[in-house]
Design an enzyme around this catalytic site. Structure first.
Site, PDB file in Angstrom:
ATOM      1  N   HIS A  76      78.989 -78.769 -51.877  1.00 37.69           N
ATOM      2  CA  HIS A  76      78.988 -77.843 -50.741  1.00 37.69           C
ATOM      3  C   HIS A  76      78.049 -78.294 -49.629  1.00 37.69           C
ATOM      4  O   HIS A  76      77.909 -77.605 -48.625  1.00 37.69           O
ATOM      5  CB  HIS A  76      78.613 -76.429 -51.211  1.00 37.69           C
ATOM      6  CG  HIS A  76      79.690 -75.765 -51.994  1.00 37.69           C
ATOM      7  ND1 HIS A  76      79.521 -74.562 -52.655  1.00 37.69           N
ATOM      8  CD2 HIS A  76      80.982 -76.137 -52.226  1.00 37.69           C
ATOM      9  CE1 HIS A  76      80.653 -74.233 -53.272  1.00 37.69           C
ATOM     10  NE2 HIS A  76      81.552 -75.170 -53.017  1.00 37.69           N
ATOM     11  N   ASN A 115      93.561 -70.330 -53.827  1.00 41.50           N
ATOM     12  CA  ASN A 115      93.940 -71.552 -53.113  1.00 41.50           C
ATOM     13  C   ASN A 115      94.569 -71.331 -51.749  1.00 41.50           C
ATOM     14  O   ASN A 115      94.455 -72.184 -50.864  1.00 41.50           O
ATOM     15  CB  ASN A 115      94.934 -72.365 -53.959  1.00 41.50           C
ATOM     16  CG  ASN A 115      94.291 -73.029 -55.160  1.00 41.50           C
ATOM     17  OD1 ASN A 115      93.097 -73.315 -55.149  1.00 41.50           O
ATOM     18  ND2 ASN A 115      95.067 -73.255 -56.208  1.00 41.50           N
ATOM     19  N   ARG A 121      87.695 -81.123 -52.414  1.00 41.59           N
ATOM     20  CA  ARG A 121      88.037 -79.795 -52.939  1.00 41.59           C
ATOM     21  C   ARG A 121      89.398 -79.808 -53.627  1.00 41.59           C
ATOM     22  O   ARG A 121      89.584 -79.170 -54.669  1.00 41.59           O
ATOM     23  CB  ARG A 121      88.021 -78.767 -51.811  1.00 41.59           C
ATOM     24  CG  ARG A 121      88.302 -77.340 -52.269  1.00 41.59           C
ATOM     25  CD  ARG A 121      88.239 -76.354 -51.115  1.00 41.59           C
ATOM     26  NE  ARG A 121      86.885 -76.226 -50.600  1.00 41.59           N
ATOM     27  CZ  ARG A 121      86.551 -75.459 -49.565  1.00 41.59           C
ATOM     28  NH1 ARG A 121      87.479 -74.770 -48.922  1.00 41.59           N
ATOM     29  NH2 ARG A 121      85.297 -75.386 -49.170  1.00 41.59           N
ATOM     30  N   HIS A 171      89.972 -78.527 -57.427  1.00 43.80           N
ATOM     31  CA  HIS A 171      90.920 -77.448 -57.733  1.00 43.80           C
ATOM     32  C   HIS A 171      92.056 -77.935 -58.629  1.00 43.80           C
ATOM     33  O   HIS A 171      92.645 -77.146 -59.365  1.00 43.80           O
ATOM     34  CB  HIS A 171      91.474 -76.844 -56.438  1.00 43.80           C
ATOM     35  CG  HIS A 171      90.525 -75.901 -55.771  1.00 43.80           C
ATOM     36  ND1 HIS A 171      90.892 -74.633 -55.357  1.00 43.80           N
ATOM     37  CD2 HIS A 171      89.214 -76.018 -55.452  1.00 43.80           C
ATOM     38  CE1 HIS A 171      89.853 -74.026 -54.811  1.00 43.80           C
ATOM     39  NE2 HIS A 171      88.822 -74.850 -54.847  1.00 43.80           N
TER      40      HIS A 171
END
Length: 342
Positions: free
Chosen positions: A204, A105, A73, A77
């Site tokens: 996911h 975040n 992740r 990001h």
């Protein structure tokens, strides 16, 4: 007869210099990076770099399997804001506002300590050689492998940015409540296709989500998409026990793939077929009336794990190749991933 004061060798040297500068400019304009990313970037300058990252990631994931999803992740990001330039790793200072406290975040990112440990090892072995942006990209690949996912070669040679953008972090990153059209738009903006999006969201299959991000879904259309079957009802009741409709609990977490939460596989897509996607943005890929193409891809990856792994690998390379043209030219190799070099 008039003689030039410039000798022929001097003229040729000047011409060579001009041609060299022009070549450099062409590289910048063509690739947005100098030099272009390559698979053997550290083969001579730090040949043990990939081994160091892998060993540290092995330790991190062995002690906490969830860390695989956390590092993956972080990479995602990072790349969606200014390109893959390590900007997500910068702490706030008096002169720089980082991305860690952006609304998208602040409660969802973890694993910074793991990146710090890897960086310390790399600096001990090869001081000032391996960028934090490359480190994070390699670590994300290794994270996936360590929980059963596919391998892919990682092009390297990124530089670390000296800037960050909290504003872009708040606007560019996809959110859990997004509709399909908005979600597709956010990926297209990064140069990623609908196919890339459906494959990358398959990440996911590992990791956790906060109650704040799935509350609206479980008290909304979860029952409708899952057709109220008994197994889904049991799972829904479990989710509601974790995430009350009111009265707090926003930071309570649960697995996005409750079947195999620590294994990188394609069971996430099976959950979407059953209407049990935890996040609205995930379930929209299968249930939205607009999702003709995305629905077919969800079905394909649910049926064929090899096809999912292959596309995920290809799409991760594309994600990792999103560059920050400014840092590619003027960036640095940070000594500490949290701070710009002084």
């Amino acid at each position: 007869m008039v003689h030039s004061k410039y000798s022929k060798p001097s003229f040729l040297r000047s011409l060579a210099l001009v041609l060299s500068i022009l070549s450099l400019l062409i590289n910048v304009l063509s690739y947005g990076t100098v030099p272009p990313l390559t698979l053997d970037y550290y083969s001579s300058s730090c040949p043990t770099a990939l081994d160091i990252v892998r060993k540290e990631m092995e330790c991190a994931v062995l002690s906490e399997p969830r860390m695989a999803a956390s590092v993956l992740r972080l990479h995602f990001h990072d790349c969606f804001v200014q390109g893959c330039d390590g900007s997500i790793l910068l702490d706030d200072t008096i002169t720089l506002q980082g991305e860690k406290k952006a609304s998208t975040n602040i409660h969802s990112l973890r694993g910074f300590g793991v990146i710090d440990r890897i960086k310390n090892k790399l600096e001990s072995e090869c001081p000032g050689i391996v960028s934090c942006a490359d480190l994070l990209t390699i670590a994300a690949r290794d994270a996936v492998i360590l929980v059963g996912g596919p391998y892919w070669d990682v092009p390297l040679g990124r530089k670390d940015s000296t800037t960050a953008s909290s504003t872009l972090a708040s606007s560019n990153l996809p959110t859990a409540g997004q509709g399909l059209f908005s979600l597709v738009s956010s990926f297209l903006y990064q140069g990623l296709t609908v196919t890339d999006m459906v494959a990358l969201v398959g990440a996911h299959t590992i990791g956790m989500a906060r109650c704040q991000n799935f509350r609206e879904r479980i008290y909304g259309d979860y029952e409708a998409t899952s057709n109220k079957n008994p197994v889904s009802d049991t799972q829904l009741n479990h989710l509601k026990s974790i995430c009350p409709a009111t009265g707090g609990g926003g930071n309570n977490v649960t697995a996005m793939d409750y079947v195999t939460p620590n294994l990188f596989d394609n069971s996430f897509y099976h959950l979407l077929l059953k209407g049990e996607g935890l996040l609205n943005s995930d379930q929209e890929m299968y249930s939205s009336l607009l999702g003709v193409e995305t629905k077919k891809l969800v079905q394909k990856y649910a049926e064929d794990v090899v096809a999912f792994f292959q596309q995920f690998s290809d799409s991760m390379v594309k994600l990792g190749n999103i560059t920050n043209s400014e840092s590619s030219v003027t960036g640095e190799v940070r000594k500490n991933c949290r701070f710009v070099n002084t």
